[in-house]
Design a protein around this motif. Sequence first.
Motif, PDB file in Angstrom:
ATOM      1  N   THR A  84       0.766  -1.374  -0.142  1.00 54.70           N
ATOM      2  CA  THR A  84       0.030  -0.018   0.117  1.00 54.70           C
ATOM      3  C   THR A  84       0.724   1.360  -0.151  1.00 54.70           C
ATOM      4  O   THR A  84       0.685   2.370  -0.859  1.00 54.70           O
ATOM      5  N   GLN A  85       1.839   1.471   0.702  1.00 49.81           N
ATOM      6  CA  GLN A  85       2.827   2.314   0.711  1.00 49.81           C
ATOM      7  C   GLN A  85       3.347   2.529  -0.536  1.00 49.81           C
ATOM      8  O   GLN A  85       3.812   3.678  -0.879  1.00 49.81           O
ATOM      9  N   LEU A  86       4.110   1.418  -1.130  1.00 47.77           N
ATOM     10  CA  LEU A  86       4.589   1.502  -2.540  1.00 47.77           C
ATOM     11  C   LEU A  86       3.832   2.062  -3.496  1.00 47.77           C
ATOM     12  O   LEU A  86       4.059   2.867  -4.226  1.00 47.77           O
ATOM     13  N   VAL A  87       2.493   1.774  -3.513  1.00 46.29           N
ATOM     14  CA  VAL A  87       1.608   2.315  -4.675  1.00 46.29           C
ATOM     15  C   VAL A  87       1.208   3.794  -4.085  1.00 46.29           C
ATOM     16  O   VAL A  87       1.168   4.419  -5.137  1.00 46.29           O
ATOM     17  N   HIS A  88       1.244   4.196  -3.200  1.00 51.56           N
ATOM     18  CA  HIS A  88       0.758   5.659  -2.675  1.00 51.56           C
ATOM     19  C   HIS A  88       2.086   6.333  -3.008  1.00 51.56           C
ATOM     20  O   HIS A  88       2.057   7.470  -3.606  1.00 51.56           O
ATOM     21  N   THR A  89       3.442   5.852  -2.853  1.00 48.57           N
ATOM     22  CA  THR A  89       4.496   6.537  -3.168  1.00 48.57           C
ATOM     23  C   THR A  89       4.484   6.775  -4.834  1.00 48.57           C
ATOM     24  O   THR A  89       5.041   7.853  -5.156  1.00 48.57           O
ATOM     25  N   ILE A  90       4.378   5.556  -5.402  1.00 47.96           N
ATOM     26  CA  ILE A  90       4.424   5.749  -6.969  1.00 47.96           C
ATOM     27  C   ILE A  90       3.333   6.744  -7.219  1.00 47.96           C
ATOM     28  O   ILE A  90       3.730   7.446  -8.195  1.00 47.96           O
ATOM     29  N   GLY A  91       2.155   6.688  -6.812  1.00 45.11           N
ATOM     30  CA  GLY A  91       1.180   7.681  -7.275  1.00 45.11           C
ATOM     31  C   GLY A  91       1.601   9.174  -7.086  1.00 45.11           C
ATOM     32  O   GLY A  91       1.407  10.065  -7.715  1.00 45.11           O
ATOM     33  N   ASN A  92       2.288   9.344  -5.861  1.00 43.90           N
ATOM     34  CA  ASN A  92       2.600  10.758  -5.760  1.00 43.90           C
ATOM     35  C   ASN A  92       3.623  10.998  -6.665  1.00 43.90           C
ATOM     36  O   ASN A  92       3.853  12.339  -6.931  1.00 43.90           O
ATOM     37  N   ALA A  93       4.827  10.260  -6.827  1.00 45.32           N
ATOM     38  CA  ALA A  93       5.606  10.508  -7.888  1.00 45.32           C
ATOM     39  C   ALA A  93       5.140  10.845  -9.294  1.00 45.32           C
ATOM     40  O   ALA A  93       5.676  11.714  -9.882  1.00 45.32           O
ATOM     41  N   TYR A  94       4.278  10.148  -9.593  1.00 45.48           N
ATOM     42  CA  TYR A  94       3.575  10.267 -10.959  1.00 45.48           C
ATOM     43  C   TYR A  94       3.022  12.077 -11.060  1.00 45.48           C
ATOM     44  O   TYR A  94       2.909  12.390 -11.791  1.00 45.48           O
ATOM     45  N   GLN A  95       2.071  12.096  -9.869  1.00 43.78           N
ATOM     46  CA  GLN A  95       1.506  13.230  -9.819  1.00 43.78           C
ATOM     47  C   GLN A  95       2.590  14.528  -9.854  1.00 43.78           C
ATOM     48  O   GLN A  95       2.476  15.457 -10.541  1.00 43.78           O
ATOM     49  N   ASP A  96       3.798  14.281  -9.290  1.00 47.07           N
ATOM     50  CA  ASP A  96       4.896  15.347  -9.119  1.00 47.07           C
ATOM     51  C   ASP A  96       5.419  15.568 -10.643  1.00 47.07           C
ATOM     52  O   ASP A  96       5.771  16.470 -11.333  1.00 47.07           O
ATOM     53  N   TYR A  97       5.655  14.397 -11.431  1.00 46.22           N
ATOM     54  CA  TYR A  97       5.967  14.358 -12.760  1.00 46.22           C
ATOM     55  C   TYR A  97       5.237  14.863 -13.813  1.00 46.22           C
ATOM     56  O   TYR A  97       5.398  15.668 -14.406  1.00 46.22           O
ATOM     57  N   SER A  98       3.732  14.593 -13.655  1.00 45.24           N
ATOM     58  CA  SER A  98       2.811  15.285 -14.486  1.00 45.24           C
ATOM     59  C   SER A  98       2.677  16.770 -14.264  1.00 45.24           C
ATOM     60  O   SER A  98       2.717  17.510 -15.150  1.00 45.24           O
ATOM     61  N   ARG A  99       2.956  17.467 -12.920  1.00 45.23           N
ATOM     62  CA  ARG A  99       2.545  18.705 -12.655  1.00 45.23           C
ATOM     63  C   ARG A  99       4.036  19.278 -13.245  1.00 45.23           C
ATOM     64  O   ARG A  99       3.998  20.402 -13.787  1.00 45.23           O
ATOM     65  N   LEU A 151       5.655  18.512 -15.981  1.00 48.48           N
ATOM     66  CA  LEU A 151       5.325  18.438 -17.382  1.00 48.48           C
ATOM     67  C   LEU A 151       4.493  19.515 -17.721  1.00 48.48           C
ATOM     68  O   LEU A 151       4.611  20.019 -18.972  1.00 48.48           O
ATOM     69  N   SER A 152       3.707  19.808 -16.712  1.00 50.92           N
ATOM     70  CA  SER A 152       2.442  20.766 -17.344  1.00 50.92           C
ATOM     71  C   SER A 152       2.922  22.374 -17.207  1.00 50.92           C
ATOM     72  O   SER A 152       2.265  23.213 -17.581  1.00 50.92           O
ATOM     73  N   ILE A 153       4.246  22.367 -16.615  1.00 51.28           N
ATOM     74  CA  ILE A 153       4.730  23.821 -16.235  1.00 51.28           C
ATOM     75  C   ILE A 153       5.195  24.449 -17.796  1.00 51.28           C
ATOM     76  O   ILE A 153       5.760  23.730 -18.185  1.00 51.28           O
TER      77      ILE A 153
END
Length: 60
Positions: free
Chosen positions: A39-54, A56-58
């Motif tokens: 569960t922690q791994l999935v949460h961490t990967i989700g957070n990393a993807y959100q940061d990556y996506s953010r 890219l959108s700048i």
Amino acid sequence: MKNKREAGQAMAEYLVVTLVVVIVLLAPYPSAGSPSVLTQLVHTIGNAYQDYSRALSIPD
């Protein structure tokens, strides 16, 4: 060439190791209310993807 008995032994060892890994990933931490490692791994990967996506959108 290995005979069937040796191949069966390797399969049993693989099964035991795989089960141990799955149990470790799904078991909760000893402290009360802590999520499992998976569960922690999935949460961490989700957070990393959100940061990556953010990032890219700048605009440049």
